[in-house]
Write a protein that holds these residues in place. Structure first.
Motif, PDB file in Angstrom:
ATOM      1  N   LEU B   6       2.960  -2.524  12.439  1.00 38.58           N
ATOM      2  CA  LEU B   6       3.158  -1.119  12.062  1.00 38.58           C
ATOM      3  C   LEU B   6       4.644  -0.812  11.911  1.00 38.58           C
ATOM      4  N   ARG B   7       5.434  -1.415  12.816  1.00 38.66           N
ATOM      5  CA  ARG B   7       6.873  -1.169  12.762  1.00 38.66           C
ATOM      6  C   ARG B   7       7.493  -1.779  11.505  1.00 38.66           C
ATOM      7  N   ARG B   8       6.912  -2.910  11.064  1.00 35.87           N
ATOM      8  CA  ARG B   8       7.427  -3.507   9.832  1.00 35.87           C
ATOM      9  C   ARG B   8       7.028  -2.678   8.617  1.00 35.87           C
ATOM     10  N   LEU B   9       5.812  -2.095   8.687  1.00 39.13           N
ATOM     11  CA  LEU B   9       5.352  -1.280   7.560  1.00 39.13           C
ATOM     12  C   LEU B   9       6.137   0.032   7.491  1.00 39.13           C
ATOM     13  N   LEU B  10       6.365   0.663   8.628  1.00 38.07           N
ATOM     14  CA  LEU B  10       7.071   1.935   8.674  1.00 38.07           C
ATOM     15  C   LEU B  10       8.316   1.785   9.544  1.00 38.07           C
ATOM     16  N   PRO B  11       9.436   1.290   8.991  1.00 38.92           N
ATOM     17  CA  PRO B  11      10.623   1.094   9.831  1.00 38.92           C
ATOM     18  C   PRO B  11      11.193   2.409  10.359  1.00 38.92           C
ATOM     19  N   HIS B  12      11.082   3.475   9.572  1.00 37.30           N
ATOM     20  CA  HIS B  12      11.588   4.789  10.003  1.00 37.30           C
ATOM     21  C   HIS B  12      10.473   5.815   9.815  1.00 37.30           C
ATOM     22  N   PRO B  13       9.630   5.998  10.827  1.00 35.26           N
ATOM     23  CA  PRO B  13       8.491   6.922  10.647  1.00 35.26           C
ATOM     24  C   PRO B  13       8.923   8.337  10.296  1.00 35.26           C
ATOM     25  N   LEU B  17       7.917  10.704   6.936  1.00 36.08           N
ATOM     26  CA  LEU B  17       7.395  12.074   6.950  1.00 36.08           C
ATOM     27  C   LEU B  17       8.269  13.004   6.123  1.00 36.08           C
ATOM     28  N   ILE B  18       9.611  12.864   6.274  1.00 31.93           N
ATOM     29  CA  ILE B  18      10.523  13.746   5.541  1.00 31.93           C
ATOM     30  C   ILE B  18      10.387  13.511   4.035  1.00 31.93           C
ATOM     31  N   LEU B  19      10.228  12.231   3.623  1.00 34.40           N
ATOM     32  CA  LEU B  19      10.103  11.943   2.192  1.00 34.40           C
ATOM     33  C   LEU B  19       8.823  12.558   1.622  1.00 34.40           C
ATOM     34  N   ILE B  20       7.710  12.467   2.381  1.00 37.17           N
ATOM     35  CA  ILE B  20       6.468  13.088   1.909  1.00 37.17           C
ATOM     36  C   ILE B  20       6.663  14.591   1.760  1.00 37.17           C
ATOM     37  N   LEU B  21       7.321  15.207   2.754  1.00 35.01           N
ATOM     38  CA  LEU B  21       7.543  16.657   2.727  1.00 35.01           C
ATOM     39  C   LEU B  21       8.397  17.050   1.529  1.00 35.01           C
ATOM     40  N   VAL B  22       9.505  16.286   1.295  1.00 40.50           N
ATOM     41  CA  VAL B  22      10.399  16.604   0.187  1.00 40.50           C
ATOM     42  C   VAL B  22       9.674  16.459  -1.145  1.00 40.50           C
ATOM     43  N   THR B  34      -0.391  14.506  -4.908  1.00 36.81           N
ATOM     44  CA  THR B  34       1.003  14.644  -4.483  1.00 36.81           C
ATOM     45  C   THR B  34       1.241  13.946  -3.161  1.00 36.81           C
ATOM     46  N   ILE B  35       0.320  14.182  -2.193  1.00 35.66           N
ATOM     47  CA  ILE B  35       0.504  13.608  -0.863  1.00 35.66           C
ATOM     48  C   ILE B  35       0.437  12.085  -0.932  1.00 35.66           C
ATOM     49  N   VAL B  36      -0.527  11.558  -1.737  1.00 31.28           N
ATOM     50  CA  VAL B  36      -0.681  10.100  -1.812  1.00 31.28           C
ATOM     51  C   VAL B  36       0.562   9.479  -2.440  1.00 31.28           C
ATOM     52  N   PHE B  37       1.047  10.066  -3.552  1.00 32.95           N
ATOM     53  CA  PHE B  37       2.228   9.485  -4.178  1.00 32.95           C
ATOM     54  C   PHE B  37       3.446   9.637  -3.271  1.00 32.95           C
ATOM     55  N   GLY B  38       3.511  10.774  -2.549  1.00 35.48           N
ATOM     56  CA  GLY B  38       4.588  10.950  -1.570  1.00 35.48           C
ATOM     57  C   GLY B  38       4.515   9.891  -0.491  1.00 35.48           C
ATOM     58  N   ALA B  39       3.290   9.536  -0.058  1.00 35.83           N
ATOM     59  CA  ALA B  39       3.148   8.518   0.985  1.00 35.83           C
ATOM     60  C   ALA B  39       3.584   7.155   0.455  1.00 35.83           C
ATOM     61  N   ILE B  40       3.264   6.870  -0.842  1.00 34.74           N
ATOM     62  CA  ILE B  40       3.709   5.589  -1.420  1.00 34.74           C
ATOM     63  C   ILE B  40       5.233   5.530  -1.405  1.00 34.74           C
TER      64      ILE B  40
END
Lengths: 120, 167, 95
Positions: B6-13, B17-22, B34-40
């Motif tokens: 999980l840590r390798r997949l999400l180095p900065h959790p 989150l901030i990128l999805i929000l932005v 929007t949310i799915v593309f933001g998550a990608i």
């Protein structure tokens, strides 16, 4: 309700105009390079913040409400200190300001330390 | 094992989150696409940039971070009025601008960056330089009678709170 | 006593004048200098005031299409300020 929002827009515009003007006025009036940094970095960002706030309220008033303007505001507030730091480093590097005092713990300020290693 | 994967997949959790929000704010929509593309984006961008930000800050107290942010926003508003008053009314000769030397107690780069940014955005002070080993901060004050008072004020008001948040 | 709409319109006009005058003041500082650091700071201020003018034009015309322009202006202004400063500090932008 619309009237109240209009008054809010007007007040935000006036505050933004005042602070933007003060920022640029300080840039012209102050006499030393390091003093001049204070005007635009603070007054400027808050001035633009207030103008963006007015635009945001207006977008809600006209129906298609959006908070995109928060992004510009956040971006300006994050980047303004970095621009100011770089300009201050330029002033220290070129010696256009008073000489800063020695740091109390380490040997030298980072900007000066780079200059010293290049010279030797 | 699951934890390291999980840590390798999400180095900065938090960055994810901030990128999805932005991304959601930029599109000003909250639809599933929007949310799915933001998550990608939020997964790919931290992985692409993790090489430049290897030491992930751990154990940040987010509750205190929120109250610190509110304090700083309030200080920015008050400080702007003060600086505007100084700039408009005082003559150049009457302004006593000085350098202030702040020895730092906080050690992590994230905390020092936050402190420097806070100093630049608040009352009549601009952070100008860091010492070569990172133990001192050079600050320029626009109108200060006493450099030591400015230093103590910054240390008590901001640095102590940042130390609680990051360390 | 004027109505709220009229007040907002007058405020918009005042804001246009104030931001334009700020832009001119920053331009005077850009011309007189005296140092390179002052000119970078003046350019940075002009970018910030330019964002303000774009936002005001968007308000005046009642559209949202200027949002992207303002955002890109903010980003380019920051990058160019850092690039100028970096060039003066190191004589090189990308090492």
């Amino acid at each position: 309700m619309t009237g109240f929002a209009d008054i809010l827009i007007g007040l935000s515009l006036l505050i933004g105009a005042l602070f933007t003007f003060v920022g640029s006025f300080g840039l012209l009036k102050l006499d030393m390079p390091m003093k001049r940094l204070h005007g635009p970095t603070k007054a400027g960002t808050l001035g633009i913040g207030a103008l963006l706030m007015a635009a945001m309220i207006d977008s809600f008033l006209s129906g298609h409400g959006t908070i995109q303007h928060i992004l510009i505001m956040a971006f300006l507030f994050v980047t303004a200190p970095i621009s100011a730091l770089f300009i201050a480093k330029v002033h220290i590097h070129t010696g256009t300001c008073q000489k800063p005092p020695q740091p109390s713990e380490d040997s030298q300020w980072a900007t000066k330390a780079v200059v010293d290693t290049q010279e030797t | 094992m699951a934890r390291t994967a999980l840590r390798r997949l999400l180095p900065h959790p938090a960055l994810t989150l901030i990128l999805i929000l932005v991304w959601a704010i930029l599109n000003s929509s909250l639809s599933l696409g929007t949310i799915v593309f933001g998550a990608i984006l939020g997964i790919l961008i931290p992985q692409a940039t993790v090489a430049y930000w290897p030491d992930v800050p751990r154990g940040i107290r987010f509750g205190k971070l929120v109250s610190y942010t509110l304090l700083v926003i309030w200080d920015i508003l008050v400080a702007n009025v003060q600086v505007a008053w100084i700039v408009m009314t005082k003559t150049n000769a009457k302004m006593k601008s000085t350098w202030v030397n702040i020895p730092l107690d906080i050690k992590t780069p994230e905390a020092i960056t936050m402190l420097a940014g806070t100093i630049t955005l608040t009352p009549g002070t601009v952070s100008a330089d860091l010492s070569d080993e990172g133990h001192c901060l050079l600050v320029h004050a626009l109108d200060a009678d006493d450099a030591d008072a400015v230093r103590d004020d910054i240390k008590q008001r901001y640095e102590a709170r940042l130390k609680e948040i990051f360390e | 006593m004027m109505s709220p709409e009229v007040f907002a319109d007058y405020a918009l006009m005042i804001a246009f004048v104030a931001v334009s005058v700020s832009q001119l003041l920053a331009m005077v500082r850009l011309v007189i200098g005296p140092g390179a650091g002052d000119r970078i700071l003046a350019l940075d201020t002009m970018v910030i005031n330019g964002i303000g003018l774009i936002v005001l034009v968007g308000l005046y015309q009642g559209t949202q299409v200027y949002f992207e322009a303002a955002l890109i202006f903010a980003m380019l202004g920051f990058v160019s300020t850092v690039a100028y400063a970096r060039f003066l500090l190191r004589g090189d932008i990308i090492e």
